[in-house]
Write a protein that holds these residues in place. Sequence first.
Motif, PDB file in Angstrom:
ATOM      1  N   LEU A 225      31.859  15.041  -2.481  1.00  0.00           N
ATOM      2  CA  LEU A 225      30.882  15.022  -3.570  1.00  0.00           C
ATOM      3  C   LEU A 225      30.000  16.256  -3.428  1.00  0.00           C
ATOM      4  N   ARG A 226      29.855  17.015  -4.482  1.00  0.00           N
ATOM      5  CA  ARG A 226      29.007  18.204  -4.498  1.00  0.00           C
ATOM      6  C   ARG A 226      28.089  18.135  -5.711  1.00  0.00           C
ATOM      7  N   VAL A 227      26.941  18.781  -5.604  1.00  0.00           N
ATOM      8  CA  VAL A 227      26.005  18.838  -6.736  1.00  0.00           C
ATOM      9  C   VAL A 227      25.704  20.286  -7.059  1.00  0.00           C
ATOM     10  N   GLY A 228      25.209  20.509  -8.291  1.00  0.00           N
ATOM     11  CA  GLY A 228      24.805  21.840  -8.711  1.00  0.00           C
ATOM     12  C   GLY A 228      23.452  22.204  -8.129  1.00  0.00           C
ATOM     13  N   LYS A 229      23.232  23.487  -7.933  1.00  0.00           N
ATOM     14  CA  LYS A 229      21.949  23.963  -7.390  1.00  0.00           C
ATOM     15  C   LYS A 229      20.839  23.824  -8.426  1.00  0.00           C
ATOM     16  N   ARG A 230      21.118  24.230  -9.616  1.00  0.00           N
ATOM     17  CA  ARG A 230      20.126  24.122 -10.699  1.00  0.00           C
ATOM     18  C   ARG A 230      20.689  23.161 -11.731  1.00  0.00           C
ATOM     19  N   SER A 231      19.827  22.332 -12.267  1.00  0.00           N
ATOM     20  CA  SER A 231      20.334  21.377 -13.238  1.00  0.00           C
ATOM     21  C   SER A 231      19.230  20.988 -14.211  1.00  0.00           C
ATOM     22  N   ARG A 232      19.653  20.368 -15.260  1.00  0.00           N
ATOM     23  CA  ARG A 232      18.748  19.737 -16.213  1.00  0.00           C
ATOM     24  C   ARG A 232      19.439  18.482 -16.696  1.00  0.00           C
ATOM     25  N   ARG A 233      18.738  17.659 -17.429  1.00  0.00           N
ATOM     26  CA  ARG A 233      19.334  16.391 -17.865  1.00  0.00           C
ATOM     27  C   ARG A 233      20.607  16.610 -18.677  1.00  0.00           C
ATOM     28  N   ALA A 234      21.638  15.862 -18.300  1.00  0.00           N
ATOM     29  CA  ALA A 234      22.910  15.891 -19.013  1.00  0.00           C
ATOM     30  C   ALA A 234      22.829  14.939 -20.207  1.00  0.00           C
ATOM     31  N   PHE A 235      23.795  15.071 -21.110  1.00  0.00           N
ATOM     32  CA  PHE A 235      23.818  14.215 -22.296  1.00  0.00           C
ATOM     33  C   PHE A 235      23.824  12.741 -21.910  1.00  0.00           C
ATOM     34  N   ASP A 236      24.671  12.356 -20.927  1.00  0.00           N
ATOM     35  CA  ASP A 236      24.766  10.942 -20.571  1.00  0.00           C
ATOM     36  C   ASP A 236      23.479  10.421 -19.938  1.00  0.00           C
ATOM     37  N   GLU A 237      22.701  11.275 -19.271  1.00  0.00           N
ATOM     38  CA  GLU A 237      21.398  10.844 -18.758  1.00  0.00           C
ATOM     39  C   GLU A 237      20.435  10.591 -19.917  1.00  0.00           C
ATOM     40  N   ARG A 238      20.407  11.508 -20.868  1.00  0.00           N
ATOM     41  CA  ARG A 238      19.524  11.330 -22.037  1.00  0.00           C
ATOM     42  C   ARG A 238      19.922  10.071 -22.812  1.00  0.00           C
ATOM     43  N   PHE A 239      21.234   9.839 -22.952  1.00  0.00           N
ATOM     44  CA  PHE A 239      21.733   8.650 -23.645  1.00  0.00           C
ATOM     45  C   PHE A 239      21.296   7.384 -22.906  1.00  0.00           C
ATOM     46  N   SER A 240      21.479   7.365 -21.581  1.00  0.00           N
ATOM     47  CA  SER A 240      21.119   6.183 -20.775  1.00  0.00           C
ATOM     48  C   SER A 240      19.626   5.883 -20.840  1.00  0.00           C
ATOM     49  N   LEU A 241      18.811   6.921 -20.864  1.00  0.00           N
ATOM     50  CA  LEU A 241      17.358   6.714 -20.954  1.00  0.00           C
ATOM     51  C   LEU A 241      16.956   6.226 -22.343  1.00  0.00           C
ATOM     52  N   ARG A 242      17.659   6.675 -23.366  1.00  0.00           N
ATOM     53  CA  ARG A 242      17.345   6.268 -24.743  1.00  0.00           C
ATOM     54  C   ARG A 242      17.874   4.872 -25.056  1.00  0.00           C
TER      55      ARG A 242
ATOM     56  N   GLU B 100      21.143  15.289  -8.390  1.00  0.00           N
ATOM     57  CA  GLU B 100      20.587  16.473  -9.049  1.00  0.00           C
ATOM     58  C   GLU B 100      19.212  16.163  -9.628  1.00  0.00           C
ATOM     59  N   ALA B 101      19.048  14.969 -10.218  1.00  0.00           N
ATOM     60  CA  ALA B 101      17.752  14.568 -10.765  1.00  0.00           C
ATOM     61  C   ALA B 101      16.714  14.451  -9.648  1.00  0.00           C
ATOM     62  N   TYR B 102      17.096  13.868  -8.508  1.00  0.00           N
ATOM     63  CA  TYR B 102      16.171  13.784  -7.375  1.00  0.00           C
ATOM     64  C   TYR B 102      15.771  15.186  -6.911  1.00  0.00           C
ATOM     65  N   ASN B 103      16.740  16.071  -6.793  1.00  0.00           N
ATOM     66  CA  ASN B 103      16.452  17.419  -6.296  1.00  0.00           C
ATOM     67  C   ASN B 103      15.474  18.170  -7.194  1.00  0.00           C
ATOM     68  N   ARG B 104      15.492  17.880  -8.487  1.00  0.00           N
ATOM     69  CA  ARG B 104      14.517  18.526  -9.382  1.00  0.00           C
ATOM     70  C   ARG B 104      13.296  17.639  -9.615  1.00  0.00           C
ATOM     71  N   ARG B 105      13.246  16.491  -8.920  1.00  0.00           N
ATOM     72  CA  ARG B 105      12.175  15.484  -8.958  1.00  0.00           C
ATOM     73  C   ARG B 105      11.982  14.908 -10.362  1.00  0.00           C
ATOM     74  N   ASP B 106      13.092  14.714 -11.060  1.00  0.00           N
ATOM     75  CA  ASP B 106      13.107  14.008 -12.333  1.00  0.00           C
ATOM     76  C   ASP B 106      13.407  12.543 -11.997  1.00  0.00           C
ATOM     77  N   LEU B 107      12.376  11.823 -11.551  1.00  0.00           N
ATOM     78  CA  LEU B 107      12.593  10.464 -11.045  1.00  0.00           C
ATOM     79  C   LEU B 107      13.033   9.490 -12.125  1.00  0.00           C
ATOM     80  N   GLU B 108      12.651   9.731 -13.359  1.00  0.00           N
ATOM     81  CA  GLU B 108      13.106   8.857 -14.443  1.00  0.00           C
ATOM     82  C   GLU B 108      14.634   8.890 -14.538  1.00  0.00           C
TER      83      GLU B 108
END
Length: 196
Positions: A21-38, A73-81
């Motif tokens: 399992l690998r993660v990206g260094k820089r990230s932002r919310r993906a479509f499926d994250e935005r969908f899950s939150l909505r 990736e969300a944790y690494n950018r401290r996007d706890l939501e």
Amino acid sequence: ERGDTGWAMSRETGQVVRKPLRVGKRSRRAFDERFSLRFPGLAAVQARLISRLSPKSRLRQAALWRALRLSVEAYNRRDLEANLIGVHPEFEYHAARNLVEAGLVEPCYRGREGYRDFVATWDEVWGRSDHVEPVELIDLGDRVVMLAETPMRAQASGVPLSEAYAMVFTLKGGKAVRIEEYWDHAEALEAVGLRE
């Protein structure tokens, strides 16, 4: 049985599937994250359906690996939501024993607010210089283990460290109802009945 994508073996309670399992260094919310939150209700239904599949199911593997990658990736950018999308409403976070014994954190944090308190306490000690670099994900069906490394720098002294790190997720209805933190890969594997 070892293969290019990882290896699988039998256990008394089912199958074990291990994959890198690998993660990206820089990230932002993906479509499926935005969908899950909505639409959290639809995301919960999807999680329940995926969790019913065998660990050897390619659909389950793809969904689980993506969900954990996005969560880290969300944790690494401290996007706890976004980091907490995959947690159950009765979620408990159990901090590593060595941190509890050192008096740095509480033994258990309950719910989303409790987890936010844990991260705030952690950031107070280490600053935001730490991040999680996953190495391997192990799917045992009702439990998932993430083995990782955590390069970080102490806030007060500036001393750089890199530690072995692991999390054991217990699933209920496709969501993490309990997360146990370990600062030793062998200890985490032993907790779920595996040995390296």
